[in-house]
Design a protein around this motif. Structure first.
Motif, PDB file in Angstrom:
ATOM      1  N   ILE A 201       0.793  -1.104  -0.102  1.00  0.00           N
ATOM      2  CA  ILE A 201      -0.017   0.100  -0.196  1.00  0.00           C
ATOM      3  C   ILE A 201       0.876   1.322   0.059  1.00  0.00           C
ATOM      4  O   ILE A 201       0.530   2.186  -0.818  1.00  0.00           O
ATOM      5  CB  ILE A 201      -0.855   0.061   1.393  1.00  0.00           C
ATOM      6  N   LEU A 202       1.927   1.192   0.952  1.00  0.00           N
ATOM      7  CA  LEU A 202       2.711   2.367   0.829  1.00  0.00           C
ATOM      8  C   LEU A 202       3.647   2.623  -0.277  1.00  0.00           C
ATOM      9  O   LEU A 202       4.035   3.808  -0.464  1.00  0.00           O
ATOM     10  CB  LEU A 202       3.563   2.309   2.224  1.00  0.00           C
ATOM     11  N   LYS A 203       3.805   1.677  -1.084  1.00  0.00           N
ATOM     12  CA  LYS A 203       4.481   1.837  -2.437  1.00  0.00           C
ATOM     13  C   LYS A 203       3.536   2.082  -3.663  1.00  0.00           C
ATOM     14  O   LYS A 203       4.100   2.611  -4.577  1.00  0.00           O
ATOM     15  CB  LYS A 203       5.213   0.336  -2.821  1.00  0.00           C
ATOM     16  N   SER A 204       2.369   1.983  -3.378  1.00  0.00           N
ATOM     17  CA  SER A 204       1.313   2.057  -4.435  1.00  0.00           C
ATOM     18  C   SER A 204       1.135   3.576  -4.896  1.00  0.00           C
ATOM     19  O   SER A 204       1.358   4.556  -3.726  1.00  0.00           O
ATOM     20  CB  SER A 204      -0.060   1.552  -4.131  1.00  0.00           C
ATOM     21  N   ALA A 205       0.387   4.058  -5.877  1.00  0.00           N
ATOM     22  CA  ALA A 205      -0.087   5.313  -6.071  1.00  0.00           C
ATOM     23  C   ALA A 205      -1.220   5.650  -5.262  1.00  0.00           C
ATOM     24  O   ALA A 205      -2.174   4.734  -4.969  1.00  0.00           O
ATOM     25  CB  ALA A 205      -0.120   5.634  -7.593  1.00  0.00           C
ATOM     26  N   ASN A 206      -1.394   7.087  -5.143  1.00  0.00           N
ATOM     27  CA  ASN A 206      -2.596   7.319  -4.489  1.00  0.00           C
ATOM     28  C   ASN A 206      -3.810   7.397  -5.604  1.00  0.00           C
ATOM     29  O   ASN A 206      -3.736   7.499  -6.713  1.00  0.00           O
ATOM     30  CB  ASN A 206      -2.327   9.017  -4.109  1.00  0.00           C
ATOM     31  N   GLY A 207      -4.923   7.151  -5.061  1.00  0.00           N
ATOM     32  CA  GLY A 207      -6.125   6.940  -5.793  1.00  0.00           C
ATOM     33  C   GLY A 207      -7.063   5.718  -5.007  1.00  0.00           C
ATOM     34  O   GLY A 207      -6.990   5.555  -4.010  1.00  0.00           O
ATOM     35  N   LEU A 208      -7.514   4.883  -6.008  1.00  0.00           N
ATOM     36  CA  LEU A 208      -8.554   3.811  -5.601  1.00  0.00           C
ATOM     37  C   LEU A 208      -7.540   2.294  -6.230  1.00  0.00           C
ATOM     38  O   LEU A 208      -7.094   2.446  -7.343  1.00  0.00           O
ATOM     39  CB  LEU A 208      -9.873   3.943  -6.236  1.00  0.00           C
ATOM     40  N   ALA A 209      -7.619   1.538  -5.223  1.00  0.00           N
ATOM     41  CA  ALA A 209      -6.912   0.302  -5.394  1.00  0.00           C
ATOM     42  C   ALA A 209      -7.707  -0.956  -4.976  1.00  0.00           C
ATOM     43  O   ALA A 209      -8.400  -0.696  -4.010  1.00  0.00           O
ATOM     44  CB  ALA A 209      -5.410   0.176  -4.846  1.00  0.00           C
ATOM     45  N   LEU A 210      -7.702  -1.949  -5.705  1.00  0.00           N
ATOM     46  CA  LEU A 210      -8.355  -3.365  -5.105  1.00  0.00           C
ATOM     47  C   LEU A 210      -7.321  -4.081  -4.370  1.00  0.00           C
ATOM     48  O   LEU A 210      -6.356  -4.512  -4.628  1.00  0.00           O
ATOM     49  CB  LEU A 210      -8.494  -4.097  -6.498  1.00  0.00           C
ATOM     50  N   ILE A 211      -7.880  -4.247  -3.149  1.00  0.00           N
ATOM     51  CA  ILE A 211      -6.968  -4.913  -2.174  1.00  0.00           C
ATOM     52  C   ILE A 211      -8.015  -5.961  -1.653  1.00  0.00           C
ATOM     53  O   ILE A 211      -9.253  -5.509  -1.184  1.00  0.00           O
ATOM     54  CB  ILE A 211      -6.680  -4.001  -1.106  1.00  0.00           C
ATOM     55  N   ARG A 212      -7.605  -7.168  -1.460  1.00  0.00           N
ATOM     56  CA  ARG A 212      -8.585  -8.149  -0.980  1.00  0.00           C
ATOM     57  C   ARG A 212      -9.856  -8.290  -1.715  1.00  0.00           C
ATOM     58  O   ARG A 212     -11.008  -8.426  -0.937  1.00  0.00           O
ATOM     59  CB  ARG A 212      -8.614  -8.090   0.493  1.00  0.00           C
ATOM     60  N   GLY A 213     -10.102  -7.787  -2.899  1.00  0.00           N
ATOM     61  CA  GLY A 213     -11.118  -7.993  -3.672  1.00  0.00           C
ATOM     62  C   GLY A 213     -12.259  -6.844  -3.291  1.00  0.00           C
ATOM     63  O   GLY A 213     -13.252  -6.560  -3.665  1.00  0.00           O
TER      64      GLY A 213
END
Length: 920
Positions: free
Chosen positions: A323-335
């Motif tokens: 999560i800390l490496k990902s870009a800001n915005g919306l992401a799919l995590i655990r579906g």
């Protein structure tokens, strides 16, 4: 026939009025519906149709009533299209009816009596009648149209409004979200909102007749487009009328602008699994106080645990790193779609990790734990914003949660019962107060008992002291058997009570009455030789349960700050509101296991006063003065509930019950009488002593009627001196420092003024009324009223009406003879007897000006008594011979005193100088 079995049928009269009549045919209506409709139609056809349309959407009605309900619902839907329906400044206009629609409806009337009279003109007239009824009901409701409609049926809140809908579309990887603008033209037959694509509105409202309705519908869209550039472009390209595929970035932009969209009047709908129109966010969660610390108190060290979770489920270290490496915005995590703000998450995590490292090394103090729980990071001069709870959470662990629950709701614990040691019974709310004080004392935490004046702060403290004494005695017994010797040494220390000098007599009297088993040492020149007072009275301290002293004595007696007191209690704790005052600094040097502040005035109004008070009862909880001031300035940046974190932080340490609380009022007598003991000033004491000597000289040659006259004259002189030297001397000075009664009156009046209540002040002397009026006008900051024998009879009624009805008139001064009977002054909840008539019946008559039929509040009666004077001794005589008081004082005590012999009389009027004078 009962209403429950009533069947109602609509009837149209030849004059075009719609009415209801009972019938034996058809299905009966439910009682509430039938009753409501009957009442509505009794007010007129417009009110009846309005009730059908607004209130009965979705109800099962007979066919004829259902047809009229649909007619009323059409009117309601047209009303929902009125622009500015949140505006309460002007009544909304009646929406225009569609003549073509009226003609269509008139051609298909329901089967009912009077159907032959139905026409387009009749329907148009009934439409206007609904408009008039709506205006009348809105005027009565005194609320905006939108709130009025929602109150009648929440479903009307969405009719006539545009909805922006965001939905997930996981089958499309490039554009995983879908957007559609819809509107709700009306409610369905079962009162459900009908959502149609916004493009349908262009067709439904086509034509010049519906132009206003279309403009009203689209107005919020235009308003929002002025605030959101992306929406402005959609409107310009007419994309707003069609379904759209959206990327995650476009969806996030939409979510960030939700407040602006809703403020414009649009309704935003997002996936049902999202809370508050936002996808879930990774949340940093800290848990404090999971297990009981090795010791309790303000310096207790609590354990601390840190987690990162998603909707309550802990994330793994690997997931957190991703999560800390990902870009800001919306992401799919655990579906699940999750909102990511990498910078904020990183910052929050680092802040909590710093606390975690410190906790592992040295633990988290109770004060720091309370600040974290309240979201009040005072030491950093910052307060969590309203949005912070979505990114972080601080929760109390099992031990701390149970402790805080007990602090907030101590009722029923049953651990602090003084039993027979207390001469009196504790009402439930008093028992709860004692339990609360005992709990915080056991935790080593400070407490502020802020009950209203007259609710028994004194008896609660005395009960606590009795419980602590019982506890000490039990531990001493255990120590004799070789157990807990150290604990006994700690708990054997006496407690200290600090009070204004004017209240020492009150405390002594209350202890003698309710807790005579307490061993009390009064550390004050009035009760102890000055030489002995200045030295540490070790032997006396070892035998004392309680030491009582004054604020001034704390400054003058250094040994008070050298003793480790078991408990320090401050009465009238507002005396330390100025942190720079010498008195406040001396008080804060006192050493104690725990501290209690007593005050009957609200402490939330001036934040600087609050800090000073808490700096005494719980030092460090609110940080330093500089840190607290910086924190308060940051609070103003919060858009909503700016002082919420501060209230949450201090609330567990404050117990405040009000006389206006129904639970308290129900448990209290309607009238509470209390003695207000007053000290004599040096000038009063000198004049009083001189008067006693003069009386002794005057009695020697006097006899018979002459003797009675001398005694009555000197009794009047004693009363005048007790009121104020200027009343006897006639010098017109009337300075506050020369009268103990004026000092006591100020203390009471300031509390009454802070509560915005009213008071009556009775005196038997006309010449006292004007000085009292000037004095109280300065205390309240508002002028009051005066009534005495010289007041014109026709003016008395005006004065009473003004006091009863004008909220700005805070006090009424009355001479006892002129105002003691016949007046209704129930606006007052405080009665002060500035000087005593020495006849309980007459005083009660005066009190009953406020305590009578029509009084809805508890009445507090303050009876002023100068300690050590004839006032004090006659008051004691009345109390000890209460059963004989009626006979003994039938004509007034002053008359009875003329029958005493010289020795008894001089003994009665002699000044007890130690009791009468109280140094500051």
């Amino acid at each position: 026939m009962t209403i429950a079995m009533m069947t109602l049928a609509p009837v149209l009269t030849p004059h075009g009025l719609l009415q209801l009549e009972e019938t034996d045919e058809g299905a009966p209506l439910a009682e509430p519906c039938a009753t409501r409709l009957n009442h509505a139609f009794e007010r007129g056809s417009g009110h009846g149709l309005l009730s059908l349309g607004l209130d009965d959407a979705g109800s099962a009605l007979p066919p004829a009533l259902s047809w009229w309900r649909d007619f009323g619902a059409q009117f309601a839907a047209a009303v929902c299209a009125i622009p500015g329906r949140d505006d309460n400044s002007t009544p909304p206009p009646t929406p225009a009816c569609d003549p073509a629609e009226m003609t269509r409806l008139a051609e298909s009337p329901p089967i009912m009596t009077g159907a032959e009279y139905l026409s387009a003109d009749v329907l148009a007239s009934l439409w206007d009648a609904m408009g008039a009824a709506l205006a009348a009901e809105l005027s009565k409701a005194k609320c905006p149209l939108q709130a009025f409609l929602k109150r009648r049926n929440p479903a009307w809140n969405v009719v006539g409004r545009v909805h922006f809908n965001l939905a997930e579309n996981r089958s499309d990887e490039e554009a995983p979200f879908a957007f559609l603008a819809t509107y709700t033209p009306r409610l369905s037959a079962n009162a459900k909102a009908q959502h149609l694509p916004l493009g349908e509105a262009l067709r439904e409202y086509a034509g010049a007749a519906n132009k206003d309705r279309l403009l009203s519908l689209l107005l919020p869209v235009q308003t929002a487009a002025e605030r959101c550039q992306w929406l402005k472009e959609m409107v310009a390209e007419e994309e707003i009328y069609y379904p759209l595929r959206w990327t995650a970035g476009e969806a996030l932009q939409f979510l960030n602008d939700v407040p602006a969209l809703e403020a414009s009047g649009l309704i935003v709908r997002t996936p049902a699994t999202w809370r508050m129109n936002r996808p879930p966010r990774p949340q940093v969660k800290a848990t404090i106080g999971g297990t009981e610390p090795s010791f309790v108190g303000a310096d207790a060290l609590l354990n601390f645990r840190l987690d990162v979770s998603l909707e309550g489920e802990r994330l793994t270290a690997k997931e957190i790193r991703e999560i800390l490496k990902s870009a800001n915005g919306l992401a799919l995590i655990r579906g699940k779609w999750v909102e990511i703000d990498r910078e904020r998450l990183q910052k929050t995590l680092e802040q909590f990790q710093a606390v975690e490292r410190r906790a592992k090394a040295e633990g988290v103090t109770f004060a720091e734990a309370m600040r974290l729980l309240a979201g009040a990071n005072i030491t950093d001069g910052a307060a969590d914003g309203d949005d912070e709870a979505a990114w972080s959470e601080v929760a109390a662990g099992p031990w701390l949660a149970e402790t805080l629950k007990a602090m907030r709701c101590p009722e029923g614990r049953g651990r602090a019962n003084p039993g027979k040691a207390l001469n009196g019974a504790l009402r439930p709310y008093l028992s709860a107060g004692v339990e609360w004080l005992y709990l915080l004392n056991q935790l080593g935490l400070g407490a502020c008992l802020a009950d209203d004046m007259g609710l028994g702060k004194t008896i609660q403290v005395l009960s606590l002291l009795l419980v602590l004494k019982q506890q000490s005695q039990a531990q001493k017994s255990a120590a004799k058997r070789g157990k807990k010797a150290k604990a006994v040494a700690k708990t054997a220390a006496p407690s200290l009570l600090v009070a204004p000098a004017s209240l020492l007599g009150n405390w002594a009297a209350e202890i003698a009455k309710f807790a005579p088993s307490l061993n009390v040492l009064i550390a004050h020149p009035s009760a102890m030789p000055a030489k002995e007072l200045k030295a540490l009275p070790t032997e006396k301290l070892s035998n004392a349960d309680l030491v009582i002293t004054t604020y001034g004595s704390v400054i003058r007696l250094p040994w008070l700050s050298e003793v480790s007191w078991r408990l320090v209690v401050l009465d009238e704790a507002q005396a330390i509101k100025n942190p720079q005052a010498k008195q406040t600094k001396a008080i804060k040097r006192l050493q104690a296991g725990s501290r209690i502040a007593l005050t009957g005035t609200p402490i939330e109004n001036r934040l600087g006063d609050l800090w000073s008070l808490f700096d005494f009862i719980n030092p460090a909880l609110l940080g330093s003065a500089k840190q607290f001031n910086g924190f308060v300035k940051k609070l103003s940046d919060r858009p909503h509930n700016p002082h919420g974190p501060l209230r949450d932080l201090v609330r567990p340490y404050i117990l405040r019950r009000l006389k206006t609380d129904k639970a308290i009022i129900a448990d209290l007598p309607d009238k509470t009488e209390m003695k207000a003991y007053c000290a004599l000033s040096r000038k009063q004491a000198a004049l009083y002593t001189q008067a006693v000597g003069d009386l002794a000289d005057a009695l020697e040659p006097a006899d018979g009627i002459q003797r009675r006259g001398v005694i009555l004259a000197y009794l009047m002189r004693f009363k005048q001196i007790c009121n104020h030297p200027s009343q006897w001397l006639g010098d017109g000075a009337w300075t506050e420092e020369d009268s103990g009664k004026l000092a006591r009156l100020r203390e009471i009046a300031e509390v009454v003024a802070s509560r915005q209540e009213k008071m009556l002040v009775f005196t038997q002397f006309k010449e006292v009324t004007a000085p009292l009026e000037a004095f109280l006008g300065g205390v309240f900051g508002q002028p009051g009223l005066v009534l005495h024998g010289g007041t014109q009879v026709k003016k008395r009624k005006e004065l009473v009406k003004r006091f009863q009805e004008d909220e700005r008139t805070p006090f009424f001064i009355l001479s006892l003879k002129a105002g003691g009977t016949g007046l209704n002054l129930t606006a007052a909840s405080h009665v002060v007897h500035f000087d005593r008539w020495w006849n309980p019946a007459i005083e009660n008559q005066a009190t009953d000006r406020a305590f009578r039929i029509g009084q809805t509040r508890n009445v507090l009666v303050h009876k002023f008594v100068c300690r050590g004077t004839v006032e004090d001794k006659i008051d004691q005589l009345i109390e000890t011979k209460r059963q004989l008081a009626g006979d003994f004082l039938e004509g007034g005590a002053d008359v009875q005193l003329t029958e005493m012999d010289d020795e008894a009389l001089l003994k009665l009027v002699a000044l007890d100088l130690a009791a009468a004078t109280r140094e500051a």
